[in-house]
Design an enzyme around this catalytic site. Structure first.
Site, PDB file in Angstrom:
ATOM      1  N   ASP A  24     -13.692  -3.925  12.026  1.00  0.00           N
ATOM      2  CA  ASP A  24     -13.501  -3.667  13.457  1.00  0.00           C
ATOM      3  C   ASP A  24     -14.492  -4.497  14.264  1.00  0.00           C
ATOM      4  O   ASP A  24     -15.674  -4.167  14.318  1.00  0.00           O
ATOM      5  CB  ASP A  24     -13.701  -2.158  13.701  1.00  0.00           C
TER       6      ASP A  24
ATOM      7  N   ASP B  82       9.223  -5.415   4.627  1.00  0.00           N
ATOM      8  CA  ASP B  82       9.091  -3.971   4.482  1.00  0.00           C
ATOM      9  C   ASP B  82      10.437  -3.352   4.105  1.00  0.00           C
ATOM     10  O   ASP B  82      11.474  -3.711   4.679  1.00  0.00           O
ATOM     11  CB  ASP B  82       8.616  -3.410   5.832  1.00  0.00           C
TER      12      ASP B  82
ATOM     13  N   GLU C 276       9.446  -5.928  -0.452  1.00  0.00           N
ATOM     14  CA  GLU C 276       9.039  -4.607  -0.941  1.00  0.00           C
ATOM     15  C   GLU C 276      10.315  -3.928  -1.428  1.00  0.00           C
ATOM     16  O   GLU C 276      11.070  -3.360  -0.648  1.00  0.00           O
ATOM     17  CB  GLU C 276       8.399  -3.770   0.177  1.00  0.00           C
TER      18      GLU C 276
HETATM   19  C1  GLC Z   1       6.835   0.614   3.616  1.00  0.00           C
HETATM   20  C2  GLC Z   1       5.387   0.517   4.014  1.00  0.00           C
HETATM   21  C3  GLC Z   1       4.904   1.885   4.361  1.00  0.00           C
HETATM   22  C4  GLC Z   1       5.728   2.403   5.520  1.00  0.00           C
HETATM   23  C5  GLC Z   1       7.220   2.357   5.210  1.00  0.00           C
HETATM   24  C6  GLC Z   1       8.042   2.515   6.450  1.00  0.00           C
HETATM   25  O1  GLC Z   1       7.027   1.369   2.466  1.00  0.00           O
HETATM   26  O2  GLC Z   1       4.641  -0.089   2.996  1.00  0.00           O
HETATM   27  O3  GLC Z   1       3.543   1.916   4.667  1.00  0.00           O
HETATM   28  O4  GLC Z   1       5.367   3.733   5.794  1.00  0.00           O
HETATM   29  O5  GLC Z   1       7.575   1.116   4.671  1.00  0.00           O
HETATM   30  O6  GLC Z   1       7.937   1.384   7.265  1.00  0.00           O
END
Ligand code: GLC
Length: 502
Positions: free
Chosen positions: A21, A190, A244
């Site tokens: 930060d 994501d 992901e």
């Molecule tokens: C993915 C992200 C996670 C988030 C989810 C919804 O899994 O890594 O942190 O809560 O997507 O966007």
């Protein structure tokens, strides 16, 4: 063919809120990341992945995006982002940013318009909900005053887009261009197996993150990644995308990394494997058989830190195993994703006060599910000071740090050549020297049942997951152990890199 940079890259995930930060509001920011880039270059990673820093009401730590082309004042300005990219590139670090295409924030102007009854076809509205549940617990539908429901597979503040509407495709291609034009080297996508929902939105029996179900992994999603790949390939430099993708099988995972789709996809099977040679071997074999370019990941901002996952009744095993797993992972063909703080051996923080917790998983489940704040505690940079160097003095970090973080701080470990940090630096330096000179293949060597031995050209990696020491395989010298060796014996919970006999 030249080897693309990302094939063997070690990528360091920065959960921006919790890294450093600089502005002094208790929340990490882009200027804080920029200041610490030399630390990351010295650590020896090849790239950083920044979690979302876009304007957001922060219903899910920024994974609820209200404007895909900006920077939230909490994290800085677009100018800060541009300076960060410039500095990172000067230090030889690539920059990957998060893109969140499954849902926006409910504060996004498009959802605000939908609430007013305009263009509801950009999202998923129905007169009657189905039985789908939110991943964060509770129903996946919220009712509006006019009687319609909208779908949110995560928090109510994260309405799902309707990818059957071509406008969404055009919008995201434009968002990718926006960041590519600002020099990013890649994207982390994501919930990449989301986006499309089965037509008719049928009820489901079981709604885990499955490869193919009416909720996840619809085949139409691959068309999106084919378009994105064309866009990335049209840019100079080797721009890449990593998905992901939570799936049950490596075959499903492989669909996302076909040559005209994503470059990589996270291999969560590695992270889900228990501390067991048979489990590790199966994941390694399945992965290498299924995907052309493998990735490996032990921790991220959504899961319990691996040091804590590996802890047994015997105190200390967690850290030993975490270091051994790291060495094993870094010896495997492919690229490795590290999560901030694992280089310090940080454990999961289990005893956060309930009122400090911010994860929507905790809030939505009314505390029934503990959520993910325990792996998101701000990093300790110095051994003392109110926030251990995370924020300027006198500022409290957004989540409290436990007392044990002081001894694990960067400053404390910098001074100790036996520290976890020093070990990570040695391992990454050794890997960098070796990785382009060894083949992208792996051969298993005979080993006792409790251990795994494998070789890649001049490198041998041995890991002992058992309770008794095992004899090292024949070799021509020790390159790097994860803990002390006992002569020619590899102790339990330890891994080692050896020079193979030529
Ligand atoms: C993915 C992200 C996670 C988030 C989810 C919804 O899994 O890594 O942190 O809560 O997507 O966007």
């Amino acid at each position: 063919m030249d080897i693309p940079w990302w094939r063997d890259a070690v990528v360091y995930e920065i959960y921006v809120r919790s890294f450093a930060d600089a502005s002094g509001d208790g929340v990490g920011d882009l200027a804080g990341v920029r200041e610490r880039l030399p630390y990351l270059a010295e650590l020896g990673v090849d790239a950083i992945w920044l979690t979302p820093f876009y304007p957001s009401p922060m219903a899910d730590g920024g994974y609820d995006v209200a404007d895909y082309r900006g920077v939230d004042p909490l994290f800085g300005t677009l100018g800060d982002f541009e300076s960060l990219v410039t500095d990172a590139h000067e230090l030889g670090l690539k920059v990957i940013v998060d893109v969140v295409p499954n849902h926006s924030s409910s504060a996004h102007p498009w959802f605000q318009a939908a609430l007013r009854g305009e263009h509801r076809d950009r999202y998923i509205f129905r007169d009657q909900p189905n039985n789908w549940q939110s991943t964060f617990s509770g129903p996946a539908w919220t009712k509006l005053p006019d009687g319609q429901y909208y779908l949110h597979l995560f928090a109510p503040g994260q309405p799902d887009f309707n990818w059957r509407n071509p406008e969404i495709h055009r919008e995201f291609l434009d968002v990718l261009r926006f960041w590519l034009d600002r020099g990013v080297d890649g994207f982390r996508i994501d919930v990449a197996m989301g986006l499309y929902k089965a037509k008719g939105l049928p009820d489901v029996k079981d709604q885990s993150f499955k490869a193919v179900s009416p909720v996840w992994g619809q085949p139409e999603v691959h068309e999106v990644y084919r378009d994105w790949r064309k866009l990335l390939d049209g840019y100079p430099g080797e721009r890449m995308a990593v998905g992901e993708v939570w799936t049950d099988s490596s075959e499903d995972l492989a669909l996302y990394v076909r040559p005209d789709e994503l470059h990589q996809s996270f291999n969560f099977a590695w992270l889900q494997a228990p501390w067991s040679p048979t489990a590790f071997k199966k994941v390694i074999d399945d992965t290498l058989a299924a995907v052309p370019f493998a990735t490996w990941v032990l921790s991220n901002h959504d899961v319990v830190r691996h040091r804590t996952r590996y802890e047994s009744a015997d105190p200390g095993t967690g850290l030993m195993r975490a270091k051994a797993a790291l060495l094993t992972m870094l010896a495997l063909p492919g690229s490795a994703y590290l999560y901030q703080g694992e280089e310090l051996g940080l454990p999961e923080v289990k005893d956060l006060p309930p009122e400090a917790r911010q994860d929507p998983v905790f809030i939505q489940s009314k505390g029934e599910l503990v959520g993910r704040d325990g792996c998101r505690v701000p990093l300790p940079w110095s051994a003392d000071g109110g926030s251990l160097g995370f924020s300027p003095d006198g500022v409290a970090p957004w989540l409290p740090q436990p007392a044990g973080f002081s001894a694990l701080s960067v400053a404390a470990q910098n001074a100790d050549s036996a520290s976890t940090l020093a070990f990570y630096r040695r391992a990454l330096a050794c890997r960098r020297e070796l990785v382009r000179s060894i083949p992208y293949t792996l051969e298993w060597l005979d080993s006792p049942e409790s251990a795994l031995f494998f070789t890649r050209g001049s490198l041998i990696c041995a890991v002992n997951c058992g309770t008794e020491p095992v004899r090292l395989p024949p070799h021509d010298g020790v390159l790097l152990p994860s803990g002390p060796l006992d002569g020619d014996l590899l102790p339990p919970d330890t891994a080692v890199w050896l020079r193979a006999r030529s």
